[in-house]
Design a protein around this motif. Structure first.
Motif, PDB file in Angstrom:
ATOM      1  N   SER A 103       4.559  20.515  -3.216  1.00  0.00           N
ATOM      2  CA  SER A 103       3.114  20.496  -2.988  1.00  0.00           C
ATOM      3  C   SER A 103       2.376  19.809  -4.135  1.00  0.00           C
ATOM      4  CB  SER A 103       2.599  21.937  -2.861  1.00  0.00           C
ATOM      5  OG  SER A 103       2.567  22.553  -4.136  1.00  0.00           O
ATOM      6  N   GLY A 104       1.070  19.757  -3.962  1.00  0.00           N
ATOM      7  CA  GLY A 104       0.241  19.235  -5.040  1.00  0.00           C
ATOM      8  C   GLY A 104      -0.050  20.263  -6.127  1.00  0.00           C
ATOM      9  N   ARG A 212     -11.212  24.692  -7.151  1.00  0.00           N
ATOM     10  CA  ARG A 212      -9.820  24.246  -7.218  1.00  0.00           C
ATOM     11  C   ARG A 212      -9.409  23.899  -8.647  1.00  0.00           C
ATOM     12  NH1 ARG A 212      -8.242  18.851  -4.022  1.00  0.00           N
ATOM     13  NH2 ARG A 212     -10.193  18.229  -4.990  1.00  0.00           N
ATOM     14  N   TRP A 256      -8.291  15.406 -15.267  1.00  0.00           N
ATOM     15  CA  TRP A 256      -8.687  16.811 -15.063  1.00  0.00           C
ATOM     16  C   TRP A 256      -8.236  17.714 -16.199  1.00  0.00           C
ATOM     17  CZ3 TRP A 256      -4.788  16.173 -10.738  1.00  0.00           C
ATOM     18  CH2 TRP A 256      -5.199  15.155  -9.867  1.00  0.00           C
ATOM     19  N   TYR A 424       5.587  13.276   5.294  1.00  0.00           N
ATOM     20  CA  TYR A 424       4.490  13.923   4.573  1.00  0.00           C
ATOM     21  C   TYR A 424       4.540  13.628   3.086  1.00  0.00           C
ATOM     22  CZ  TYR A 424       0.931  17.318   3.375  1.00  0.00           C
ATOM     23  OH  TYR A 424      -0.225  17.897   2.926  1.00  0.00           O
ATOM     24  N   ASP A 547      -0.134  -8.183   2.821  1.00  0.00           N
ATOM     25  CA  ASP A 547      -0.619  -6.903   2.299  1.00  0.00           C
ATOM     26  C   ASP A 547       0.310  -6.325   1.236  1.00  0.00           C
ATOM     27  OD1 ASP A 547      -2.853  -5.200   2.513  1.00  0.00           O
ATOM     28  OD2 ASP A 547      -1.652  -3.681   3.534  1.00  0.00           O
TER      29      ASP A 547
ATOM     30  N   SER B 170      -6.372  -5.825   0.509  1.00  0.00           N
ATOM     31  CA  SER B 170      -5.325  -4.818   0.379  1.00  0.00           C
ATOM     32  C   SER B 170      -5.861  -3.601  -0.347  1.00  0.00           C
ATOM     33  CB  SER B 170      -4.135  -5.388  -0.392  1.00  0.00           C
ATOM     34  OG  SER B 170      -3.513  -6.374   0.379  1.00  0.00           O
ATOM     35  N   ARG B 171      -5.687  -2.452   0.304  1.00  0.00           N
ATOM     36  CA  ARG B 171      -6.138  -1.157  -0.225  1.00  0.00           C
ATOM     37  C   ARG B 171      -7.658  -1.057  -0.302  1.00  0.00           C
ATOM     38  NH1 ARG B 171      -1.562  -1.006   1.144  1.00  0.00           N
ATOM     39  NH2 ARG B 171       0.133   0.067   0.056  1.00  0.00           N
ATOM     40  N   TYR B 172      -8.326  -1.835   0.537  1.00  0.00           N
ATOM     41  CA  TYR B 172      -9.771  -1.695   0.707  1.00  0.00           C
ATOM     42  C   TYR B 172     -10.067  -1.468   2.177  1.00  0.00           C
ATOM     43  CZ  TYR B 172     -10.810  -3.324  -4.020  1.00  0.00           C
ATOM     44  OH  TYR B 172     -10.905  -3.430  -5.388  1.00  0.00           O
ATOM     45  N   MET B 173     -11.070  -0.684   2.440  1.00  0.00           N
ATOM     46  CA  MET B 173     -11.489  -0.493   3.820  1.00  0.00           C
ATOM     47  C   MET B 173     -12.191  -1.760   4.299  1.00  0.00           C
ATOM     48  SD  MET B 173     -10.302   2.403   4.511  1.00  0.00           S
ATOM     49  CE  MET B 173     -10.973   2.630   6.158  1.00  0.00           C
ATOM     50  N   ASP B 194      -9.782   1.953  -0.302  1.00  0.00           N
ATOM     51  CA  ASP B 194      -9.118   2.839   0.652  1.00  0.00           C
ATOM     52  C   ASP B 194      -8.315   3.832  -0.168  1.00  0.00           C
ATOM     53  OD1 ASP B 194      -7.870   4.052   2.728  1.00  0.00           O
ATOM     54  OD2 ASP B 194      -6.633   2.346   3.307  1.00  0.00           O
ATOM     55  N   TRP B 197      -3.646   8.265   0.111  1.00  0.00           N
ATOM     56  CA  TRP B 197      -3.590   9.564   0.756  1.00  0.00           C
ATOM     57  C   TRP B 197      -3.404  10.673  -0.279  1.00  0.00           C
ATOM     58  CZ3 TRP B 197       0.921  12.303   3.251  1.00  0.00           C
ATOM     59  CH2 TRP B 197       0.464  13.285   4.128  1.00  0.00           C
ATOM     60  N   GLU B 198      -2.701  10.357  -1.345  1.00  0.00           N
ATOM     61  CA  GLU B 198      -2.468  11.362  -2.376  1.00  0.00           C
ATOM     62  C   GLU B 198      -3.608  11.412  -3.382  1.00  0.00           C
ATOM     63  OE1 GLU B 198       1.456  10.101  -0.839  1.00  0.00           O
ATOM     64  OE2 GLU B 198      -0.380   9.124  -1.473  1.00  0.00           O
ATOM     65  N   PRO B 200      -6.716  12.572  -5.529  1.00  0.00           N
ATOM     66  CA  PRO B 200      -6.997  13.927  -6.017  1.00  0.00           C
ATOM     67  C   PRO B 200      -7.960  14.690  -5.132  1.00  0.00           C
ATOM     68  CG  PRO B 200      -7.871  12.242  -7.512  1.00  0.00           C
ATOM     69  CD  PRO B 200      -7.043  11.547  -6.511  1.00  0.00           C
ATOM     70  N   GLU B 201      -8.655  13.982  -4.250  1.00  0.00           N
ATOM     71  CA  GLU B 201      -9.607  14.677  -3.406  1.00  0.00           C
ATOM     72  C   GLU B 201      -8.922  15.495  -2.318  1.00  0.00           C
ATOM     73  OE1 GLU B 201     -12.128  13.599  -5.882  1.00  0.00           O
ATOM     74  OE2 GLU B 201     -12.748  14.813  -4.187  1.00  0.00           O
ATOM     75  N   GLU B 202      -7.742  15.029  -1.907  1.00  0.00           N
ATOM     76  CA  GLU B 202      -7.095  15.746  -0.819  1.00  0.00           C
ATOM     77  C   GLU B 202      -5.595  15.519  -0.899  1.00  0.00           C
ATOM     78  OE1 GLU B 202      -9.129  15.505   2.821  1.00  0.00           O
ATOM     79  OE2 GLU B 202      -7.451  16.252   3.978  1.00  0.00           O
ATOM     80  N   VAL B 203      -5.023  16.155  -1.831  1.00  0.00           N
ATOM     81  CA  VAL B 203      -3.595  16.002  -2.062  1.00  0.00           C
ATOM     82  C   VAL B 203      -2.841  16.941  -1.141  1.00  0.00           C
ATOM     83  CG1 VAL B 203      -1.798  16.281  -3.805  1.00  0.00           C
ATOM     84  CG2 VAL B 203      -4.001  15.357  -4.429  1.00  0.00           C
ATOM     85  N   PRO B 204      -1.710  16.474  -0.582  1.00  0.00           N
ATOM     86  CA  PRO B 204      -0.929  17.406   0.226  1.00  0.00           C
ATOM     87  C   PRO B 204      -0.478  18.596  -0.596  1.00  0.00           C
ATOM     88  CG  PRO B 204       0.315  15.424  -0.249  1.00  0.00           C
ATOM     89  CD  PRO B 204      -1.089  15.180  -0.703  1.00  0.00           C
ATOM     90  N   ALA B 205      -0.619  19.731  -0.053  1.00  0.00           N
ATOM     91  CA  ALA B 205      -0.205  20.926  -0.797  1.00  0.00           C
ATOM     92  C   ALA B 205       0.373  21.948   0.153  1.00  0.00           C
ATOM     93  CB  ALA B 205      -1.387  21.516  -1.537  1.00  0.00           C
TER      94      ALA B 205
END
Lengths: 693, 205
Positions: A103-104, A212, A256, A424, A547, B170-173, B194, B197-198, B200-205
């Motif tokens: 996990s994070g 958090r 952080w 994931y 890309d 690349s890596r821009y919306m 863009d 996905w990882e 810090p605002e919404e890291v998989p946890a």
């Protein structure tokens, strides 16, 4: 063509492994006795077990038996051990940590927890690792547990998909959760978990305050939990390697915490694990709970568990994988044993995301076995298999929160990572389970979907590719329209009807039902299961060049999840032959690519509306590539019903004596991530201790 | 006619310009693969225009296209028709050039011909937050295409008219904007990162 698979290869492997283990047990003989003695002597009590069990020969006993060494099980075990209980933790995997390990490591608590108070006061951590000032103003973190409780049960909050993430929370459970957040944060920090500055809030952690903090370690010359350091090797090297210590690369937490700080779930897991082992918690790994034993099938006290040997072997070898640390391990290799729990059994076995039968109760299309739960490689064939929930159901436990999987973007979704089944996470070579996945996958931004077309198992497009991997933001601090709330940060009004008025919903609604289109029935869906089948990203050399995609090893591998070919026709043949779940030919692929290229020539996509939102590019420059797009079931919501003391209750609302649960094995709340599980484990450990008193 | 024992061939055509000015010369690449992976070097290809007239021939080279197992390739150079619009041409691979019988194969391609451009549109792509130029951003004003240079600037010569300008990096919306081109013009496209996905605002946890 060989019959395509409906089951996982690891299951076959496990059966083979089990037969080997039996022989090995006979040969080695004494292994079990070591563990038994360590737990205070072999227990040979005979216990009435209702009509099915007759009598039971207990092989081990402990005050508390914890099922699952993850983010609810570890705090439960440590807290009970702190109070002097004899604690045995069993886990189906070969290592400790469960899903928490990959996990994070982000933990949203709050209610005036010690990290909030520390940051409000502008202080550093007691070890002095944190070098940056607080990231939020004091008022953004100031609250009490009453405020937190109201926030995480706020009926009025919607996400931009118009789902209500807090409305259906179990009230007793969340009152207890909120009340125990401050103490749990302190407990974690007392057990070698270091937390960064408070930084926003994790999904499901409430919208009105920042809550958090992320677990971290400092880079150092040696990995030393007491000192709070980890080596660069153990932390992993970006884009190259992970480690046994941390299955995912630990990235910088400089923003952080401090320069040299690195973060993720390994910092949380290894801290708790180290503490548990140091305090004398015993671990029996490679041991899968198969039954919870109660005095009578639906009445009486819970007495213990039945558990089977579940070793995992490095692919292609007979070498059993071993845990990162082994002090405190009991190496028990008998096929089946019975473990008596003198005081309680805690079910922290995780969710149901890897059980197609179970999860399809919520979303029938997810009966498709091609798609797995997150941490598939890490946890193996029994990870997230609903075993704890099923075992509880068999002795009369009630369920709760079964609807909360729906509409939660952390639950099932399409990650923007292709060319790996384990989509994931981005595990790199170095962790023992990497050989199960063999490819890290190509991690894309959602914008990179501009360069591919996404097709289903018959080779037909199913949605606007630009929306395939989009997930909308969830209502967390600082809130605001981007995540579905009309007013941001401190302006948010809890439980205000205006937060979900029809006018507001019409303004803010954004829906991305690409997953639903992806998993819809198609020409290849055959009775009785009507599987939707695999999904493929189709692209070409032009994509890779334009890309800057890295399609080399370890991002891709010859593992059935990535193919290249000279022509589209050859590509279709390779997929059909080489992918374990491709049950039908991709009969439309050539025509789909031809049609797509004609749309690019025309500058418009009449099928799915591409061309208005991003450039379109032909797929015509060889070689051609196919990479698997794998939807994943990550969070599991819905499970055993627990009360505010983390006690499991039955369908009459009565507590099942001696049975506790938390985390994803339990239901009633849909907070993403670790906060819910950690607190529930903490509560359970304390309650079990109180029972003894 | 395909005999039972013939190997089939598959053709690919790429690098076809998205827009070619009437009468100008252009290049396209062609690759051919035998179903059995035969060596097709030396085999002749012909390019036919919209009327079926042969406008060029070329022989497949000795090497296979990079990254492929058996795709032999060649490049055509031809002159675009004088009339604006989309013209359907065809590439044909005739039998012969190999010891084994190979079926003939063909593939259509669209040659889009445009009138001589009137105006130049300069698009400057920048990162919205930092205002730094974005190199290599794709710019599409259908049917015209370009890519930004080191300074984040792409210059597209177009005919007067209405266009949607699409810009992605690349890596821009990606962003889009509608313009009416009546004269030379300059426009700036501000792109948002863009977030990975990882993030810090919404890291998989």
């Amino acid at each position: 063509m060989a019959r395509k698979r409906d089951t996982k290869p690891e299951e076959r492997k496990l059966r083979e492994s089990t037969s080997v283990s039996r022989r090995e047990f006979i040969k080695r003989g004494v292994a079990a006795g070591v563990g038994t003695a360590a737990l205070g002597g072999c227990a040979s009590n005979t216990v009435g077990q209702g009509k099915d069990s007759g009598s039971i020969q207990w092989d081990y006993e402990a005050d508390l038996v914890v099922i699952g060494a993850g983010c609810s099980g570890l705090p439960c075990a440590i807290r009970a051990r702190d109070a002097g209980l004899n604690v045995l933790v069993i886990d189906q995997n070969f290592d400790v940590g469960g899903k928490m390990l990959h996990s994070g490591g982000q933990v949203s608590l709050g209610g005036g927890d010690p990290c909030q108070l520390r940051d409000i006061a502008g202080q550093a951590d007691k070890e002095g690792f944190i070098k940056i000032p607080p990231l939020h103003k004091p008022q953004d973190m100031t609250e009490d547990t009453d405020f937190l409780f109201k926030d995480i049960t706020d009926w009025s909050v919607l996400d931009v998909g118009a789902h209500a993430p807090y409305r259906y929370q179990d009230r007793e459970q969340h009152r207890a959760w909120a009340d125990n957040c401050p103490a749990t944060r302190q407990f974690l920090m007392d057990n070698y978990v270091r937390f960064t500055r408070i930084q926003g809030t994790h999904p499901g952690g409430g919208i009105s305050r920042a809550r958090r903090a992320t677990s971290f370690l400092m880079l150092g010359d040696k990995t030393d939990i007491k000192a709070g350091t980890v080596t660069r090797q153990d932390a992993g090297i970006a884009g190259k390697s992970s480690s046994h210590f941390a299955p995912r690369f630990m990235a910088s937490a400089a923003k952080w915490a401090a320069p040299g700080a690195v973060w993720n779930g390994a910092a949380l897991t290894r801290g708790l694990e180290f503490s548990a082992r140091e305090k004398g918690v015993r671990f029996m790994l490679n041991r899968r709970m198969t039954e919870i034993i109660r005095e009578q099938p639906f009445s009486g006290r819970v007495l213990g568990v039945k558990a089977s040997y579940s070793p995992r072997f490095t692919p292609g070898t007979q070498t059993r994988m071993e845990s990162y640390w082994q002090n405190g391990n009991i190496d028990e290799r008998r096929d089946t044993i019975h473990i008596r729990a003198k005081m309680a059994v805690f079910v922290g076995s995780g969710g149901h995301g890897a059980n197609p039968q179970f999860r399809s109760m919520f979303y029938p299309a997810f009966n498709e076995p091609a798609f797995v739960s997150s941490a598939w490689a890490l946890l193996g064939p029994h990870g997230q298999d609903a075993s704890g929930i099923i075992a509880g159901m068999r002795i009369g436990a009630n369920l709760a929160g079964m609807q909360q999987n729906l509409g939660t973007t952390q639950s099932f979704h399409i990650p923007p990572r292709i060319a790996t089944r384990d989509s994931y996470t981005d595990m790199l070579p170095g962790h023992p389970t990497f050989p199960f996945r063999r490819s890290t996958g190509i991690t894309l931004g959602t914008s990179s979907y501009e360069h591919l077309i996404a097709v289903n198992q018959v080779g037909s497009r199913f949605f606007n590719e630009m929306d395939v991997a989009k997930r909308y933001g969830t209502p967390v601090w600082p809130g605001g329209p981007r995540v579905g709330a009309p007013k941001p940060s401190l302006q948010h009004v809890q439980c205000d009807w205006r937060n979900c008025s029809p006018d507001w919903v019409r303004q803010m609604y954004i829906g991305y039902p690409a997953l639903d289109a992806a998993m819809a029935m198609n020409e290849g869906s055959q009775p009785p299961h009507y599987y939707s089948g695999p999904l493929w990203a189709i692209f070409d050399r032009g994509t890779v060049e334009r890309d800057n995609w890295d399609i080399s090893s370890p991002f891709t591998a010859d593992n059935g999840y990535f193919f290249s070919a000279d022509t589209i026709e050859e590509l279709a043949r390779k997929i059909e032959k080489g992918h374990e779940f491709q049950r039908v030919p991709l009969k439309h692929l050539s025509e789909t690519v031809r049609k797509w290229n004609s749309y690019v020539d025309a500058g418009a996509d009449p099928d799915f509306g591409r061309g208005k939102d991003a450039p379109m590019h032909k797929i015509d420059k060889p070689p051609f590539y196919a990479a698997a797009i794998c939807p994943v079931w990550h969070d599991s919501y819905g499970g055993l019903r627990i009360n505010g003391k983390s006690q499991v209750v039955d369908t009459q609302g009565a507590v099942i004596p001696g049975l506790y649960s938390g985390g994803e094995a339990s239901g009633g709340g849909n907070q993403h991530g670790l906060g819910r599980a950690l607190v529930q484990g903490y509560i359970a450990g304390g309650q079990i201790t109180k029972e003894r008193a | 006619m395909t005999a039972p024992d013939d190997h089939t061939v598959q053709l690919n055509v790429w690098d076809v310009p998205s827009a070619t000015v009437a009468g100008e010369r252009f290049r396209v690449s062609v690759g051919v693969r035998c179903s059995a992976g035969c060596n097709l070097s030396g085999r002749e290809l012909s390019l036919l225009d919209q009327k079926g007239s042969q406008v060029g021939t070329v022989k497949l080279g000795r090497d296979v296209w990079p990254g492929t197992e058996a795709l032999y390739f060649a490049e055509f150079e031809a002159q675009a028709p004088q009339m604006a619009g989309s013209h359907q041409w065809e590439v044909k691979a005739a039998d012969g050039g190999s010891e084994l019988p190979h079926a003939t194969g063909s593939l259509p391609l669209v040659v889009r011909v445009v009138s001589p451009p009137d105006c130049e549109v300069a698009i400057r792509a920048v990162d919205r937050e930092t205002q730094t130029p974005i190199k290599g951003a794709r710019v599409v004003m259908h049917p015209y295409r370009a890519m930004t240079d080191e300074d984040g600037i792409a210059k597209v010569r177009v005919a007067r008219g209405s266009y949607d300008i699409l810009v992605s990096g690349s890596r821009y919306m990606p962003v889009s904007t509608s313009v009416e081109v009546t004269a030379d013009m300059i426009t700036t496209a501000e792109l948002d990162v863009d977030e990975p996905w990882e993030s810090p605002e919404e890291v998989p946890a």
